[in-house]
Design a protein around this motif. Structure first.
Motif, PDB file in Angstrom:
ATOM      1  N   ARG A  38       0.856  -1.336  -0.022  1.00  8.56           N
ATOM      2  CA  ARG A  38      -0.186   0.037   0.122  1.00  8.56           C
ATOM      3  C   ARG A  38       0.814   0.982  -0.111  1.00  8.56           C
ATOM      4  NH1 ARG A  38      -2.333  -5.007   0.574  1.00  8.56           N
ATOM      5  NH2 ARG A  38      -4.587  -4.770   0.549  1.00  8.56           N
ATOM      6  N   LEU A  39       1.233   1.675  -1.249  1.00 11.16           N
ATOM      7  CA  LEU A  39       2.080   2.833  -1.538  1.00 11.16           C
ATOM      8  C   LEU A  39       3.444   2.564  -0.849  1.00 11.16           C
ATOM      9  CD1 LEU A  39      -0.025   6.276  -1.115  1.00 11.16           C
ATOM     10  CD2 LEU A  39       0.933   5.243  -3.315  1.00 11.16           C
ATOM     11  N   THR A  61      -5.092   6.426  -5.150  1.00 14.33           N
ATOM     12  CA  THR A  61      -3.658   6.322  -5.136  1.00 14.33           C
ATOM     13  C   THR A  61      -2.669   7.207  -5.826  1.00 14.33           C
ATOM     14  OG1 THR A  61      -3.996   4.196  -4.684  1.00 14.33           O
ATOM     15  CG2 THR A  61      -1.560   4.619  -5.261  1.00 14.33           C
ATOM     16  N   LYS A  87      -9.797   2.781  -6.039  1.00 10.64           N
ATOM     17  CA  LYS A  87      -8.527   2.791  -5.454  1.00 10.64           C
ATOM     18  C   LYS A  87      -7.236   3.386  -6.456  1.00 10.64           C
ATOM     19  CE  LYS A  87      -9.860  -1.689  -3.245  1.00 10.64           C
ATOM     20  NZ  LYS A  87      -9.759  -3.018  -3.113  1.00 10.64           N
ATOM     21  N   ASP A 119       1.738  -0.496  -5.007  1.00 13.54           N
ATOM     22  CA  ASP A 119       0.622  -0.365  -4.311  1.00 13.54           C
ATOM     23  C   ASP A 119      -0.445  -1.550  -5.054  1.00 13.54           C
ATOM     24  OD1 ASP A 119      -0.768   1.863  -2.527  1.00 13.54           O
ATOM     25  OD2 ASP A 119      -2.441   0.934  -3.834  1.00 13.54           O
TER      26      ASP A 119
END
Length: 454
Positions: A308-309, A334, A330, A323
């Protein structure tokens, strides 16, 4: 102690549940017809790896107290058929989790996006606060040895997945957990192969709200229009509703600062989507007795969930992020997060079509405008992924029309994608790779070496 047998023990979460039950003192056995890493090594190290692959009805005896059935076990599974004949109780994964946590305070975090991160934030804060709790989360988190833990703790924090409980029961997993504290982070159509219309998908969240225990709490994103409307339609008067919004914050020199109750602290994560997740986690923690002071002190050290990042390379010239984003909301969130955090940097965004929904031509239009904030953008898909999922070839004209982005590059060959990436700006830039897969085995080390100064 109970005797528990797992049919399809090699699943990502199934094997983790088997291990935590063995650690609890249960007698655990299992079977599967295929077991891959890391499940293979994890089960072997725990002494739970089956002696041989396959299904063995002889393992199913009246000495068993329960059987947990994994995702790829079908009706004609020989062990399952034997269990039914003997009348042994069988459970899907979420049914078993509930059965083991009936006497706990159950926190269930649902939503189309942000479930894993919000769950991880709650777990991080509770751990920092030295509170005793169990958990179920869909990713490997720093500081937690496994993704499932069941002990005698008074609280369990669960990521509430809307995907089917098993191949035998298509109802969503989060319908089986009956929360005392429920969270919905937002609603955006996903899993088109399971929920063919948005209305059917939306209905799952309405049912989730109905499953909240009397006297329980629903914490929800009041700035998600679809979710807000769903909550307004609820008739339940026996639960508490806690709406949350984007918390007060600022970005200064690439660092996000959040303010709560006149206290401002820096964060290691960024992006509006993460700030929404943080605010949801805050209210969960408050319901569990954590003060604002303790929450803010703990959340400063939260670095995010896996993929996640996740930063895989950072130097003075470029940062490369990986990600898990795959649903339209999403992907859009992002991209916007990275561009907002680093507005002066060139942003190259690449998205892999990997899920059933993203590879479905009828779903392409849901991605309309997701690349708006990117300076360079590309979509990648692997043709063999279509074959595995038994889906037709992609019409790239429809794909381009769906994304509606004039500068969109499209690739289905990883070498061509790598060549394109090597032509993108390397100075004062960010590269964002988004996928629930791995870009058909794209060589990340070769990619990173292209950006490391000689």
């Amino acid at each position: 102690m109970p005797n528990i047998h797992f049919i399809a023990i090699g699943g990502n979460v199934m094997h983790q549940l088997a291990i935590t039950l063995a650690q609890k003192g249960y007698h655990v056995t299992g079977s599967d017809d295929e077991i891959f890493e890391p499940a293979y090594s994890n089960l072997k190290n725990a002494g739970l790896l089956p002696n041989e692959l396959g299904w063995f009805p002889i393992k199913i005896t009246n000495n068993l107290d329960a059987i947990v059935v994994g995702m790829h076990a079908r009706d004609d599974n020989p062990e399952l058929m034997q269990a039914k004949q003997l009348g042994i109780p069988t459970y899907s994964f979420p049914e078993f989790i509930f059965n083991e946590s009936k006497n706990k305070i159950r926190v269930v975090i649902g939503g189309s996006h942000g479930k894993t991160t919000t769950t991880a934030m709650v777990m991080h804060v509770l751990k920092q606060a030295n509170l005793d709790f169990d958990y179920l989360v869909g990713a490997q988190l720093n500081g937690f040895p496994q993704s499932v833990q069941l002990t005698n703790a008074p609280v369990i924090v669960c990521e509430g997945d809307e995907y089917p409980a098993s191949a035998l029961d298509k109802r969503p997993k989060f319908h089986f957990l009956f929360p005392n504290v429920a969270v919905i982070t937002g609603i955006a159509w996903d899993h088109i192969n399971v929920f063919p219309t948005f209305d059917i998908y939306l209905q799952q969240f309405s049912i989730f709200i109905e499953k909240i225990e009397p006297g329980g709490t629903l914490i929800y994103n009041a700035e998600d229009a679809t979710l807000k409307q769903l909550v307004l339609q609820q008739t339940r008067k026996d639960i508490q509703y806690i709406p949350y919004t984007l918390p007060t914050h600022k970005v200064d020199a690439g660092i996000t600062y959040i303010t709560m109750e006149d206290t401002t602290v820096p964060l290691k994560v960024f992006g509006n989507h993460n700030l929404y997740n943080l605010h949801a986690a805050y209210w969960v923690c408050r319901k569990l007795g954590v003060t604002t002071e303790v929450f803010l002190k703990a959340i400063q050290s939260f670095t995010g969930a896996s993929k996640r990042l996740e930063v895989i390379l950072a130097n003075d010239s470029i940062t490369i992020f990986r990600d898990f984003a795959h649903a339209p909301s999403k992907v859009k969130a992002t991209i916007e997060a990275v561009k907002t955090q680093y507005p002066q940097r060139h942003l190259t965004a690449v998205f892999e079509l990997h899920t059933y929904s993203s590879l479905n031509a009828n779903f392409f239009k849901e991605y309309n405008g997701v690349f708006e904030k990117a300076d360079s953008c590309a979509v990648f898909y692997a043709e063999h992924a279509l074959a595995i999922k038994k889906m037709p070839p992609i019409d790239e004209t429809l794909l381009r029309a769906g994304f509606n982005q004039s500068n969109l590059a499209i690739f289905h060959n990883k070498e061509a994608l790598l060549s394109w990436l090597q032509q993108q700006p390397k100075i004062n830039s960010n590269l964002l790779l988004m996928s629930s897969g791995n870009f058909d085995g794209l060589d990340l080390e070769a990619l990173k070496s292209n950006y490391i100064p000689n």
